[in-house]
Scaffold this motif. Sequence first.
Motif, mmCIF file in Angstrom:
data_model
loop_
_atom_site.group_PDB
_atom_site.id
_atom_site.type_symbol
_atom_site.label_atom_id
_atom_site.label_comp_id
_atom_site.label_asym_id
_atom_site.label_seq_id
_atom_site.Cartn_x
_atom_site.Cartn_y
_atom_site.Cartn_z
ATOM 1 N N ALA A 33 15.161 73.891 47.916
ATOM 2 C CA ALA A 33 13.885 74.572 47.649
ATOM 3 C C ALA A 33 12.981 73.689 46.793
ATOM 4 N N LEU A 34 13.570 73.013 45.813
ATOM 5 C CA LEU A 34 12.787 72.104 44.973
ATOM 6 C C LEU A 34 12.261 70.937 45.795
ATOM 7 N N LYS A 35 13.104 70.395 46.656
ATOM 8 C CA LYS A 35 12.697 69.269 47.496
ATOM 9 C C LYS A 35 11.533 69.676 48.401
ATOM 10 N N ALA A 36 11.577 70.897 48.907
ATOM 11 C CA ALA A 36 10.519 71.391 49.789
ATOM 12 C C ALA A 36 9.186 71.534 49.054
ATOM 13 N N LYS A 37 9.234 71.767 47.752
ATOM 14 C CA LYS A 37 8.005 71.901 46.955
ATOM 15 C C LYS A 37 7.347 70.553 46.688
ATOM 16 N N GLY A 38 8.103 69.484 46.856
ATOM 17 C CA GLY A 38 7.556 68.156 46.594
ATOM 18 C C GLY A 38 7.182 68.001 45.134
ATOM 19 N N PHE A 39 6.025 67.424 44.897
ATOM 20 C CA PHE A 39 5.566 67.150 43.535
ATOM 21 C C PHE A 39 5.428 68.428 42.706
ATOM 22 N N LEU A 40 5.136 69.539 43.352
ATOM 23 C CA LEU A 40 4.963 70.806 42.631
ATOM 24 C C LEU A 40 6.266 71.290 41.981
ATOM 25 N N ALA A 41 7.383 70.748 42.405
ATOM 26 C CA ALA A 41 8.678 71.146 41.842
ATOM 27 C C ALA A 41 8.822 70.712 40.391
ATOM 28 N N MET A 42 8.029 69.754 39.966
ATOM 29 C CA MET A 42 8.152 69.232 38.595
ATOM 30 C C MET A 42 8.027 70.323 37.537
ATOM 31 N N GLY A 43 7.290 71.358 37.795
ATOM 32 C CA GLY A 43 7.114 72.432 36.820
ATOM 33 C C GLY A 43 8.119 73.564 36.960
ATOM 34 N N SER A 44 9.041 73.444 37.883
ATOM 35 C CA SER A 44 9.986 74.531 38.134
ATOM 36 C C SER A 44 11.114 74.548 37.106
ATOM 37 N N PRO A 45 11.469 75.736 36.623
ATOM 38 C CA PRO A 45 12.605 75.841 35.690
ATOM 39 C C PRO A 45 13.942 75.541 36.373
ATOM 40 N N ASP A 46 13.954 75.553 37.695
ATOM 41 C CA ASP A 46 15.203 75.269 38.402
ATOM 42 C C ASP A 46 15.662 73.825 38.211
ATOM 43 N N ILE A 47 14.738 72.914 37.940
ATOM 44 C CA ILE A 47 15.138 71.526 37.684
ATOM 45 C C ILE A 47 16.053 71.482 36.466
ATOM 46 N N LYS A 48 15.640 72.138 35.405
ATOM 47 C CA LYS A 48 16.470 72.162 34.182
ATOM 48 C C LYS A 48 17.773 72.913 34.439
ATOM 49 N N LEU A 49 17.707 73.977 35.201
ATOM 50 C CA LEU A 49 18.903 74.756 35.519
ATOM 51 C C LEU A 49 19.939 73.894 36.247
ATOM 52 N N LEU A 50 19.502 73.140 37.253
ATOM 53 C CA LEU A 50 20.415 72.285 38.001
ATOM 54 C C LEU A 50 20.951 71.158 37.123
ATOM 55 N N ARG A 51 20.076 70.562 36.339
ATOM 56 C CA ARG A 51 20.502 69.478 35.442
ATOM 57 C C ARG A 51 21.532 69.993 34.446
ATOM 58 N N THR A 52 21.291 71.159 33.883
ATOM 59 C CA THR A 52 22.216 71.748 32.915
ATOM 60 C C THR A 52 23.564 72.048 33.565
ATOM 61 N N GLU A 53 23.542 72.533 34.794
ATOM 62 C CA GLU A 53 24.792 72.845 35.500
ATOM 63 C C GLU A 53 25.634 71.581 35.683
ATOM 64 N N VAL A 54 24.991 70.481 36.054
ATOM 65 C CA VAL A 54 25.723 69.224 36.240
ATOM 66 C C VAL A 54 26.189 68.679 34.892
ATOM 67 N N GLU A 55 25.365 68.811 33.866
ATOM 68 C CA GLU A 55 25.774 68.353 32.527
ATOM 69 C C GLU A 55 26.988 69.122 32.032
ATOM 70 N N ARG A 56 27.018 70.420 32.274
ATOM 71 C CA ARG A 56 28.178 71.241 31.868
ATOM 72 C C ARG A 56 29.439 70.776 32.595
ATOM 73 N N ALA A 57 29.305 70.537 33.894
ATOM 74 C CA ALA A 57 30.455 70.076 34.672
ATOM 75 C C ALA A 57 30.927 68.718 34.167
ATOM 76 N N SER A 58 29.987 67.831 33.889
ATOM 77 C CA SER A 58 30.316 66.498 33.394
ATOM 78 C C SER A 58 30.989 66.570 32.024
ATOM 79 N N ASP A 59 30.460 67.392 31.141
ATOM 80 C CA ASP A 59 31.043 67.537 29.803
ATOM 81 C C ASP A 59 32.458 68.109 29.882
ATOM 82 N N ALA A 60 32.656 69.112 30.739
ATOM 83 C CA ALA A 60 33.992 69.704 30.896
ATOM 84 C C ALA A 60 34.955 68.674 31.480
ATOM 85 N N TYR A 61 34.476 67.896 32.410
ATOM 86 C CA TYR A 61 35.287 66.855 33.032
ATOM 87 C C TYR A 61 35.738 65.841 31.984
ATOM 88 N N ARG A 62 34.818 65.366 31.170
ATOM 89 C CA ARG A 62 35.158 64.390 30.129
ATOM 90 C C ARG A 62 36.120 64.992 29.102
#
Length: 124
Positions: A33-62
Amino acid sequence: MRAILAVMAGAALVLPASAQAMSVAEFLAKANALKAKGFLAMGSPDIKLLRTEVERASDAYRADLASAKAAGRAPHSCPPPKGKAKIGSNELIAEFQSIPAAQRGMSVKSAFYAMMKKRFPCKG
């Protein structure tokens, strides 16, 4: 719309971490959905949500790697030191997309662990 997001954010703070685990299917749907928005996705809170989800997984992994090492157990995988395993968002998404649709109900954490095991197997 902002009121709904505020309520969802507030609910996320009071739910236990396990209830917040995002599935790979949900992750990919938000990423697409973010990719479909193109440049307009930059303001979406979902970017932070996805980044946080990966950071949590990475932190748990480490943390799991460190606890295995401390306990004298063989590690799950053998990645380079933190910050040296450069995995970009496109690579991560491609890895998640390679998961068969029937298995995309797994958590992002589980998929991240599997990706790291595949990319950084222990030698010897």
